[in-house]
Design a protein around this motif. Structure first.
Motif, short mmCIF file in Angstrom:
data_model
loop_
_atom_site.label_atom_id
_atom_site.label_comp_id
_atom_site.label_asym_id
_atom_site.label_seq_id
_atom_site.Cartn_x
_atom_site.Cartn_y
_atom_site.Cartn_z
N VAL A 59 42.86 10.89 -32.78
CA VAL A 59 41.60 10.30 -32.32
C VAL A 59 41.86 9.15 -31.34
O VAL A 59 41.00 8.81 -30.53
N CYS A 60 43.05 8.56 -31.37
CA CYS A 60 43.34 7.45 -30.47
C CYS A 60 43.52 7.90 -29.03
O CYS A 60 43.69 7.08 -28.13
N GLY A 61 43.50 9.19 -28.77
CA GLY A 61 43.48 9.66 -27.40
C GLY A 61 42.08 9.52 -26.82
O GLY A 61 41.88 9.55 -25.62
N GLU A 62 41.10 9.36 -27.69
CA GLU A 62 39.72 9.12 -27.26
C GLU A 62 39.66 7.67 -26.82
O GLU A 62 40.15 6.78 -27.52
N GLU A 63 39.05 7.42 -25.64
CA GLU A 63 39.26 6.11 -25.03
C GLU A 63 38.73 4.92 -25.83
O GLU A 63 39.39 3.89 -25.87
N THR A 64 37.61 5.07 -26.49
CA THR A 64 37.11 3.90 -27.21
C THR A 64 37.97 3.62 -28.46
O THR A 64 38.19 2.47 -28.82
N SER A 65 38.49 4.69 -29.10
CA SER A 65 39.39 4.48 -30.23
C SER A 65 40.69 3.84 -29.76
O SER A 65 41.25 2.96 -30.42
N GLY A 103 43.66 24.03 -24.05
CA GLY A 103 42.94 22.85 -24.52
C GLY A 103 43.22 22.49 -25.96
O GLY A 103 42.53 21.67 -26.55
N GLY A 104 44.22 23.10 -26.56
CA GLY A 104 44.62 22.74 -27.91
C GLY A 104 43.50 22.88 -28.91
O GLY A 104 42.67 23.79 -28.80
N PRO A 105 43.42 21.96 -29.89
CA PRO A 105 42.42 22.08 -30.94
C PRO A 105 41.00 21.83 -30.43
O PRO A 105 40.04 22.03 -31.16
N SER A 106 40.89 21.37 -29.18
CA SER A 106 39.55 21.13 -28.64
C SER A 106 39.09 22.28 -27.76
O SER A 106 37.96 22.31 -27.31
N GLU A 130 42.45 22.86 -39.57
CA GLU A 130 43.23 22.03 -40.48
C GLU A 130 43.70 20.78 -39.74
O GLU A 130 43.67 19.67 -40.27
N PHE A 131 44.10 20.98 -38.49
CA PHE A 131 44.54 19.86 -37.67
C PHE A 131 43.41 18.85 -37.46
O PHE A 131 43.56 17.66 -37.71
N THR A 132 42.24 19.34 -37.03
CA THR A 132 41.16 18.39 -36.75
C THR A 132 40.64 17.77 -38.05
O THR A 132 40.25 16.61 -38.07
N ARG A 133 40.65 18.54 -39.14
CA ARG A 133 40.24 17.97 -40.43
C ARG A 133 41.16 16.78 -40.76
O ARG A 133 40.72 15.69 -41.12
N ASP A 134 42.47 17.00 -40.61
CA ASP A 134 43.43 15.93 -40.90
C ASP A 134 43.25 14.74 -39.98
O ASP A 134 43.43 13.59 -40.38
N LEU A 189 36.79 24.29 -42.75
CA LEU A 189 38.15 24.68 -43.14
C LEU A 189 38.13 25.43 -44.46
O LEU A 189 38.85 26.42 -44.64
N GLU A 190 37.29 24.97 -45.39
CA GLU A 190 37.19 25.65 -46.69
C GLU A 190 36.75 27.11 -46.50
O GLU A 190 37.30 28.02 -47.12
#
Lengths: 119, 630
Positions: free
Chosen positions: B283-289, B397-400, B448-452, B469-470
């Motif tokens: 999430v730290c790739g997101e600019e405000t984070s 675009g990976g997980p996005s 699973e990646f985005t959940r984590d 994910l479930e």
């Protein structure tokens, strides 16, 4: 730095004449494939053979991470040759054959059609 | 004992003797004496080198120079040139007729020839730990040009003209971002390089920082000059230790040379750069984070607007650009905006670096002009799919992002065309999947990646990704129902529309795009309890080959659920209902009689055969579920 002239001086100095260079790809992929021992072996072999003018340049990734460690031999006025899968033993043999005896070790040279395929 | 500078071995084997090596030896001995090298050079008679057809041969140590077909007339030259001046007599070196001549020159290797390497120009070509090598490749000349010959407005104008768009994924026009940051009120202003590369399978930013860190530093200086900032930060993840240490070296060398700091190129402009390490949260790739993380706060996004260009780091106007975006800047300034705009397509200019991973021959990094086809990238640069397997999909675009299928092979890779088919450019990670990849499993992996990685601040993302994910896990375990597919689609919409930041907004993309293009695989998992690719553990079937089974009884004894039946001297078999798919039998069988495969389709009771079937008939096992084979 005060002026562009200073940059220009550095540029022309670095680009000056040399017997040749060995480039070893040492990005994370290269390091993982053992580029460090390739580097050590190359240094050792150059010293052993008293090939003093040669530079070993540690570079970043060339993109062919699958074929690491990659080693490029540059001699002025001659073809740039890319070797792949260069472990320390291959590095020593490349130095003996290519640098010293101008004999390019074809077996380990990246073929020109490497990484290509007609679909 | 005298210290000899050279040892020369002259072959005196039968082969060389008959081609005249005695004459060479005599001539060498007398020449060494007459040129006064007797104390420094030792001539040794040696046995056969095994290279008789090229005789007479000799070898000069310590270098190990190997001379072939040496005649007595050549000897004076060897002594005066090689032994005295250290210059090898090239014409006497061995020439291999096969490999020597039309050698595979670097630039002829199609892998490199088919690329257009702008951003990666220096990667693999210079020593990133030596600033002078970067300068020799015209490095820092763009900065010099910008601060001494151009106004900040002109710099921004060139970047706008170039049409460069953000390479981190969003594709926002870089020039406009710079303009906003310049126009924003407040002092001081900051420049941030976003090197928090987090997509699984993407590593172009790492490679650029490792291979050409000065390009990024130079670009940040130029950006600082353009927007009126004097401080830059590189936010890089601590998991990139090589990149971090090369950045540190680069920054200190730039400071030493006066390319960072006060009075750059004799002007009043000053700029400095520091590194801030991230702990590797996606999430730290997101600019405000990212900004919060630099401030020492927890990495969580905040609603935008206000955008960082207005209120960023410590509430000040902040320009955030991705590594690859920045690496384009020095060349744009050195040439001009029009030059850059001449590369690529109408709406996507320049080149794009892609990281190839997964089921592809050349895992690695390539750089091509925008608009290059997916086919070119996968087959001509990536070398195609290994082991002659069939291409199934590419996740961009990976997980996005989403997946591109066979029908998209001729799509032009650029921002807008990818969005149109439900994927995205993202940072340029490209994971290739072949026929052995299960798309439901792929979607589950990304979820699973985005959940984590969900930071947990907003509910749609925190709970939505978990519930999705479930459901996906349930489907891969053969417990899915038709309702699950509807729930999955509804949930995906909710998460997409209501999440706070890009992580949540894009998290459903892999699910939605695999559902769009591979719905029949989901249905096979749900209705037939069958994984067509043979990936989903719980749906695999174990079988004993009666031909190979020696009825040793080992598997029967080891099976924890007692699913294996058989009697002495009779081939054993596995009862599917009792089998827990643990794989113990497979590992225990000494005769390799047990195999694992996708098994057969097992329809839900009461479901008409036509609905349950469909898909890959070849994989339907011949002796069970025969009613499904139409």
């Amino acid at each position: 730095m005060d002026s562009v002239q200073e940059l220009e001086e550095i540029r022309s100095r670095v680009l000056g004449e040399k017997p040749g260079r060995i480039l070893i790809s040492m990005g994370t992929c290269g390091l993982a494939a053992g580029a460090n021992s390739t580097l050590e072996a190359s240094r050792d072999e150059l010293a052993k053979r008293k090939l003093t003018g040669w530079d070993i340049v540690q570079t970043g990734c060339l993109g062919l991470c699958d074929r690491e460690p990659l080693l490029v031999v540059e001699k002025p006025g001659e073809a740039r040759v890319v070797y792949y899968g260069v472990n320390d033993d291959r590095a020593r043999q490349i130095i003996a054959n290519h640098l010293v005896n101008n004999y390019i070790v074809g077996e380990w040279v990246l073929p020109s059609d490497e990484g290509t395929q007609t679909s | 004992m005298p210290q000899y500078r050279h040892h020369i071995l002259v072959c005196q084997g039968t082969g060389c003797l008959s081609s005249g090596s005695t004459g060479v030896l005599n001539s060498l001995t007398s020449e060494v004496r007459s040129q006064g090298l007797k104390q420094q050079v030792r001539v040794v008679k040696s046995g056969c080198f095994g290279f008789c057809m090229q005789g007479p041969v000799m070898i000069v140590y310590p270098e190990g120079v190997f001379y072939t077909q040496v005649q007595p007339d050549d000897v004076p030259e060897i002594v005066s040139s090689h032994l005295k001046q250290g210059k090898v007599v090239e014409r006497l070196l061995f020439k291999d007729p096969e490999t020597h001549k039309p050698v595979q020159e670097f630039d002829d290797i199609l892998f490199f020839k088919r690329q257009k390497r702008l951003v990666l120009k220096n990667c693999g070509a210079i020593n990133p730990e030596n600033i002078e090598e970067y300068i020799a490749q015209d490095g820092y000349f763009a900065l010099a040009k910008a601060v001494t010959e151009m106004t900040p407005e002109q710099v921004i104008e060139e970047v706008k003209k170039s049409g460069l768009r953000g390479r981190g994924g969003g594709g926002f026009p870089t020039g406009r971002k710079w303009e906003f940051a310049k126009g924003a009120e407040g002092e001081p202003k900051y420049v941030i390089c976003n090197a928090d590369e987090g997509d699984p399978g993407a590593f172009m930013d790492r490679s650029i920082l490792e291979g050409d860190p000065h390009a990024v530093l130079e670009a940040m200086c130029i950006a600082g000059y353009a927007i009126g900032s004097h401080q830059g930060y590189v936010y890089v993840r601590a998991e990139y230790p090589v990149a971090v240490s090369r950045l540190e070296i680069a920054i200190s060398q730039a400071r030493e040379k006066g390319l960072l700091g006060e009075r750059l190129f004799g002007t009043d402009f000053f700029f400095d750069i520091d590194i801030r390490l991230g702990a590797g949260a996606f999430v730290c790739g997101e600019e405000t984070s990212l900004i919060r993380s630099i401030q020492g706060l927890r990495g969580e996004p905040r609603p935008r607007p206000p955008f960082p260009a207005k209120e960023g780091l410590w509430g000040r106007p902040t320009l955030i650009n991705n590594v690859e975006t920045l690496a384009n800047i020095p060349q744009i300034i050195r040439h001009d905006g029009d030059w850059f705009a001449s590369i690529g397509t109408e709406r996507s200019k320049g080149t794009k670096v892609f990281a190839l991973a997964g089921k592809i021959h050349n895992t690695g990094l390539i750089e091509v002009p925008m608009g290059t086809s997916l086919r070119e990238v996968i087959y001509n640069l990536g070398g195609g799919i290994p082991k002659g397997k069939k291409f199934k999909a590419a996740q961009t675009g990976g997980p996005s992002g989403g997946c591109l299928t066979e029908e998209h092979l001729d799509i032009a890779l650029e921002y807008d065309s990818l969005l149109a088919v439900g994927s995205m450019m993202g940072s340029g990670g490209m994971i290739i999947m072949d026929e052995d990849s299960c798309m439901v499993d792929v979607a589950r992996f990304y979820l699973e990646f985005t959940r984590d990685e969900s930071c947990g601040k907003c509910t749609p993302c925190r709970i939505g990704t978990k519930r999705m994910l479930e459901i996906l896990t349930r489907i891969t375990e053969g417990k899915g129902t038709e309702k699950d597919l509807n729930d999955l689609e509804n949930l995906a919409q909710v998460v997409r529309e209501n999440s706070l930041c890009g992580l949540g907004v894009s998290a459903p993309n892999p699910v939605l795009s695999t559902l769009r293009y591979f719905r029949q695989e989901y249905e096979a998992h749900i209705h037939d309890k069958y994984c067509p690719a043979g990936v989903c553990q719980k749906l695999l079937a174990y079988e004993i080959d009666p031909e190979r089974c020696k009825a040793c009884g080992l598997c029967r004894r080891e099976c924890p659920t007692g699913a294996i039946k058989g009697a002495p001297k009779q081939p054993h078999h596995i009862e599917a209902e009792a089998c827990a798919k643990c794989g113990v039998c497979l590992s225990k069988c000494p005769f390799k009689a047990i195999s694992r495969g996708p098994g057969s389709r097992r329809p839900e009771p009461g479901l008409p055969a036509e609905v349950a079937a469909g898909g890959d008939e070849a994989r339907v096992h011949p002796d069970s579920g025969s009613s499904l084979v139409h």
